[in-house]
Scaffold this active site. Structure first.
Site, mmCIF file in Angstrom:
data_model
loop_
_atom_site.group_PDB
_atom_site.id
_atom_site.type_symbol
_atom_site.label_atom_id
_atom_site.label_comp_id
_atom_site.label_asym_id
_atom_site.label_seq_id
_atom_site.Cartn_x
_atom_site.Cartn_y
_atom_site.Cartn_z
ATOM 1 N N SER A 180 0.833 -1.204 0.000
ATOM 2 C CA SER A 180 0.000 0.000 0.000
ATOM 3 C C SER A 180 0.862 1.245 0.000
ATOM 4 O O SER A 180 2.002 1.242 0.485
ATOM 5 C CB SER A 180 -0.902 0.016 1.241
ATOM 6 O OG SER A 180 -1.546 1.259 1.399
ATOM 7 N N TYR A 193 -2.396 -1.217 10.272
ATOM 8 C CA TYR A 193 -2.488 -1.558 8.847
ATOM 9 C C TYR A 193 -1.219 -1.161 8.103
ATOM 10 O O TYR A 193 -0.652 -1.955 7.349
ATOM 11 C CB TYR A 193 -3.703 -0.852 8.251
ATOM 12 C CG TYR A 193 -3.848 -0.972 6.751
ATOM 13 C CD1 TYR A 193 -4.427 -2.099 6.183
ATOM 14 C CD2 TYR A 193 -3.427 0.051 5.910
ATOM 15 C CE1 TYR A 193 -4.580 -2.209 4.800
ATOM 16 C CE2 TYR A 193 -3.575 -0.044 4.529
ATOM 17 C CZ TYR A 193 -4.149 -1.176 3.984
ATOM 18 O OH TYR A 193 -4.292 -1.271 2.619
#
Length: 289
Positions: A180, A193
């Site tokens: 990400s 995350y």
């Protein structure tokens, strides 16, 4: 908790996640934009999180390029989405199977590969997309259960899946992991995350070094803000959804079919001289690495 135990929270601890695409009013764009050219002809791929979002777009594009696809998803609420993805693959003339279960379980990871090889005959491409995120304004708000769950879903699952897949992978196989943009630029409300995405990037680079002499390439894709069920179903605070993705240089979130071609490139022979690398479909955000 011992090392051999697996944290197994009830799925309903996060009742709105990971979310069903069928219930969204503004549905993501998954359709491939171009005709296929047989770049994955005769291949079989496993796509985790393949029921919706980026995973659906990848499954659709891979099947258009000639691949059979095993679609892996988590919850009963996503079965309708998974069956839709299966029909998309079959409408491209390819075979598809749906496999439901928790990828945080090593036993389920083994089952995924056993059933894929038994029902589709082989395995050539592993695409690790499935993940979860839970926004928290303070690190003090992250519970031990959430921390374990996020790492188990996002990074432990990749270890389990690669361990299960390794005996079936051979020269010419490809592994593509989903990291990400948050790994590179951070996210103040996605601490756990973002940490898993950093682990995924390091795992990708290290696994590439481990497997490259076997002829198995390992790469990753680091999407920016992409319009998928993950975000409106709890991955972002509800009050932030109107502005989601507008802080990118392009001024909008991306669509899944704008990300899927990066996975295709890394899965096929077009990227035969690439391993240990990360592609960045992120709306123009400049990152290093």
């Amino acid at each position: 908790m011992t090392d051999s135990e697996t944290f197994q929270p009830e799925i309903n601890e996060e009742p709105r996640m990971p979310g069903a695409e069928a219930g969204m009013d503004d549905k993501p764009d998954w359709e491939p934009r171009f005709r296929g050219s047989d770049r994955l002809a005769g291949k079989t791929a496993i796509v985790t999180g393949g029921d919706s979002g980026i995973g659906r777009a990848v499954a659709a594009l891979f099947s258009r390029e000639g691949a059979d696809v095993a679609i892996v998803y988590l919850a009963d609420e996503e079965t309708k989405d998974a069956e839709k993805t299966k029909s998309i693959v079959e409408n491209e003339g390819r075979r598809a199977i749906c496999l439901q279960g928790d990828l945080g379980s090593q036993d389920f990871a083994k089952e995924v590969f056993t059933r894929t090889v038994d029902e589709l005959g082989q395995l050539d491409i592993l695409v690790n997309i499935a993940g979860e995120q839970h926004p928290d304004d303070s690190i003090e708000d992250i519970t031990e259960e959430q921390l374990r769950r996020t790492f188990q879903t996002n990074i432990f699952s990749m270890f389990y899946l690669v361990q299960a897949a390794r005996p079936h992978l051979r020269e010419g196989s490809a592994i593509i992991n989903c990291t990400s943009v948050t790994m590179y630029k951070g996210a103040d409300n996605l601490l756990d995350y973002s940490a898993t995405k950093g682990a995924i990037t390091a795992f990708t680079r290290s696994l590439s070094e481990n497997l490259v002499d076997k002829g198995i390439r390992v790469n990753a894709v680091a999407p920016g803000p992409i319009w998928t069920p993950l975000n409106p179903y709890g991955g972002q605070p509800p009050e932030d959804m109107d502005e989601f993705g507008k802080n990118t240089p392009m001024g909008r979130p991306g669509q899944p079919n704008e990300v899927a071609p990066a996975f295709l490139f890394l899965a096929c022979e077009d990227s035969s001289y690439m391993s240990g690398q990360v592609l960045h479909p992120n709306g123009g955000i400049i990152v290093n690495g």
